[in-house]
Design a protein around this motif. Sequence first.
Motif, PDB file in Angstrom:
ATOM      1  N   VAL A   1       9.557   6.552   7.078  1.00  0.00           N
ATOM      2  CA  VAL A   1      10.413   7.636   6.585  1.00  0.00           C
ATOM      3  C   VAL A   1       9.607   8.927   6.605  1.00  0.00           C
ATOM      4  CG1 VAL A   1      11.722   6.046   5.109  1.00  0.00           C
ATOM      5  CG2 VAL A   1       9.784   7.295   4.147  1.00  0.00           C
ATOM      6  N   ASP A   2      10.319  10.077   6.653  1.00  0.00           N
ATOM      7  CA  ASP A   2       9.522  11.296   6.544  1.00  0.00           C
ATOM      8  C   ASP A   2       9.335  11.620   5.067  1.00  0.00           C
ATOM      9  OD1 ASP A   2      11.737  12.727   5.742  1.00  0.00           O
ATOM     10  OD2 ASP A   2      12.028  13.731   7.666  1.00  0.00           O
ATOM     11  N   VAL A   3       8.528  12.652   4.782  1.00  0.00           N
ATOM     12  CA  VAL A   3       8.128  12.820   3.380  1.00  0.00           C
ATOM     13  C   VAL A   3       9.283  13.255   2.492  1.00  0.00           C
ATOM     14  CG1 VAL A   3       5.628  13.029   3.504  1.00  0.00           C
ATOM     15  CG2 VAL A   3       7.057  15.011   4.034  1.00  0.00           C
ATOM     16  N   ASP A   4      10.380  13.799   3.096  1.00  0.00           N
ATOM     17  CA  ASP A   4      11.544  14.072   2.237  1.00  0.00           C
ATOM     18  C   ASP A   4      12.482  12.868   2.150  1.00  0.00           C
ATOM     19  OD1 ASP A   4      13.146  14.146   4.477  1.00  0.00           O
ATOM     20  OD2 ASP A   4      13.191  16.332   4.619  1.00  0.00           O
ATOM     21  N   GLY A   5      12.072  11.730   2.716  1.00  0.00           N
ATOM     22  CA  GLY A   5      12.813  10.482   2.510  1.00  0.00           C
ATOM     23  C   GLY A   5      13.730  10.096   3.663  1.00  0.00           C
TER      24      GLY A   5
ATOM     25  N   PRO B   1       0.832  -1.205   0.000  1.00  0.00           N
ATOM     26  CA  PRO B   1       0.000   0.000   0.000  1.00  0.00           C
ATOM     27  C   PRO B   1       0.871   1.261   0.000  1.00  0.00           C
ATOM     28  CG  PRO B   1       0.155  -0.874   2.224  1.00  0.00           C
ATOM     29  CD  PRO B   1       0.884  -1.859   1.323  1.00  0.00           C
ATOM     30  N   GLU B   2       0.291   2.358  -0.417  1.00  0.00           N
ATOM     31  CA  GLU B   2       0.941   3.673  -0.298  1.00  0.00           C
ATOM     32  C   GLU B   2       0.328   4.324   0.923  1.00  0.00           C
ATOM     33  OE1 GLU B   2       3.278   5.090  -2.127  1.00  0.00           O
ATOM     34  OE2 GLU B   2       3.454   3.406  -3.521  1.00  0.00           O
ATOM     35  N   LEU B   3       1.023   4.307   2.043  1.00  0.00           N
ATOM     36  CA  LEU B   3       0.462   4.833   3.280  1.00  0.00           C
ATOM     37  C   LEU B   3       1.250   6.066   3.720  1.00  0.00           C
ATOM     38  CD1 LEU B   3      -0.223   1.587   5.382  1.00  0.00           C
ATOM     39  CD2 LEU B   3      -1.735   2.777   3.790  1.00  0.00           C
ATOM     40  N   SER B   4       0.560   7.210   3.793  1.00  0.00           N
ATOM     41  CA  SER B   4       1.196   8.443   4.244  1.00  0.00           C
ATOM     42  C   SER B   4       0.136   9.335   4.859  1.00  0.00           C
ATOM     43  CB  SER B   4       1.848   9.166   3.062  1.00  0.00           C
ATOM     44  OG  SER B   4       2.376  10.407   3.487  1.00  0.00           O
ATOM     45  N   ASP B   5       0.554  10.122   5.846  1.00  0.00           N
ATOM     46  CA  ASP B   5      -0.368  11.113   6.431  1.00  0.00           C
ATOM     47  C   ASP B   5       0.067  12.535   6.084  1.00  0.00           C
ATOM     48  OD1 ASP B   5       1.867  11.512   7.937  1.00  0.00           O
ATOM     49  OD2 ASP B   5       0.917  11.174   9.881  1.00  0.00           O
ATOM     50  N   GLY B   6       1.009  12.655   5.126  1.00  0.00           N
ATOM     51  CA  GLY B   6       1.510  13.976   4.752  1.00  0.00           C
ATOM     52  C   GLY B   6       2.776  14.358   5.492  1.00  0.00           C
TER      53      GLY B   6
ATOM     54  N   ALA C   1       6.121   7.443  15.738  1.00  0.00           N
ATOM     55  CA  ALA C   1       5.596   6.105  16.048  1.00  0.00           C
ATOM     56  C   ALA C   1       4.070   6.119  16.070  1.00  0.00           C
ATOM     57  CB  ALA C   1       6.139   5.617  17.387  1.00  0.00           C
ATOM     58  N   THR C   2       3.515   7.171  16.636  1.00  0.00           N
ATOM     59  CA  THR C   2       2.051   7.281  16.691  1.00  0.00           C
ATOM     60  C   THR C   2       1.467   7.320  15.276  1.00  0.00           C
ATOM     61  OG1 THR C   2       2.192   8.446  18.786  1.00  0.00           O
ATOM     62  CG2 THR C   2       0.153   8.719  17.532  1.00  0.00           C
ATOM     63  N   ALA C   3       2.077   8.127  14.416  1.00  0.00           N
ATOM     64  CA  ALA C   3       1.565   8.249  13.039  1.00  0.00           C
ATOM     65  C   ALA C   3       1.693   6.925  12.294  1.00  0.00           C
ATOM     66  CB  ALA C   3       2.326   9.350  12.307  1.00  0.00           C
ATOM     67  N   ALA C   4       2.833   6.241  12.473  1.00  0.00           N
ATOM     68  CA  ALA C   4       3.036   4.968  11.779  1.00  0.00           C
ATOM     69  C   ALA C   4       2.031   3.925  12.248  1.00  0.00           C
ATOM     70  CB  ALA C   4       4.464   4.470  12.017  1.00  0.00           C
ATOM     71  N   LEU C   5       1.827   3.849  13.552  1.00  0.00           N
ATOM     72  CA  LEU C   5       0.876   2.852  14.075  1.00  0.00           C
ATOM     73  C   LEU C   5      -0.535   3.157  13.590  1.00  0.00           C
ATOM     74  CD1 LEU C   5       0.325   0.372  15.845  1.00  0.00           C
ATOM     75  CD2 LEU C   5      -0.021   1.942  17.774  1.00  0.00           C
TER      76      LEU C   5
END
Length: 186
Positions: A78-82, A11-16, A116-120
């Motif tokens: 990873v963060d959005v800049d990689g 999946p492509e999972l990101s919250d921005g 960690a919160t965002a990833a979970l």
Amino acid sequence: MDAMTWPERHPELSDGAIRLRPFVPADAPWVHDAGQDPEIQRWTRVPVPYTPADAEAFVGSFAPQQWRDRIGWHCAVVDVDGTSLGASALVVTDAEAAVAEAGYWIAPAHRGRGAATAALRLLTDWGFDALGLRRIELHVDPRNLASIAVGGRVGFTSEGVLRQRTRRLGEQRDVQMLAKVVAPGE
Ligand SMILES: CC(C)(COP(=O)(O)OP(=O)(O)OC[C@H]1O[C@@H](n2cnc3c(N)ncnc32)[C@H](O)[C@@H]1OP(=O)(O)O)[C@@H](O)C(=O)NCCC(=O)NCCS
């Protein structure tokens, strides 16, 4: 019909702010560095000592094989800049009952910013929505307050402490069971 499904593609999972992506062999050096952290050694199941070969096997062989076997997704956070921040995982422990266990670690330099919160949260939502899971568990040492705080913010509730349930680094340990479930009928 099976209670759960497994997708063909990652999946492509990101919250921005952060993104979850599959591990690639080039991740081995930073995974190895993080694996030297005493907190990661204390609270996760990484081998101790943690060698470069351990990290190479994890990112290059174990993680992709778990995905292919439809057992679990061990992904890089990873963060959005990689920039690489850490790792997270969702592993099916009972496919018939649609139950999985989640885990995570964040490298020391990147802690305290909600990674960690965002990833979970991303993995949990994907597990319920895309995989059809009914229950996701966190098995946490009761002394690991940072991890318990992460689970709490994602809506995991504590179901109690399994006394003397595991052994790690020569120490018999309690396990706090946190879980998030889909309510019956949903
Ligand atoms: C647990 C861990 C993944 C948290 O990562 P993180 O990205 O720093 O987590 P977050 O920033 O999303 O949230 C951390 C929360 O724990 C809280 N916290 C941190 N240390 C704490 C402590 N000693 N006592 C209580 N709460 C603590 C923070 O205040 C924060 O909550 P808040 O935002 O409400 O203030 C990280 O510390 C880690 O990798 N630890 C070692 C490996 C590990 O324990 N993995 C989990 C195994 S179950």
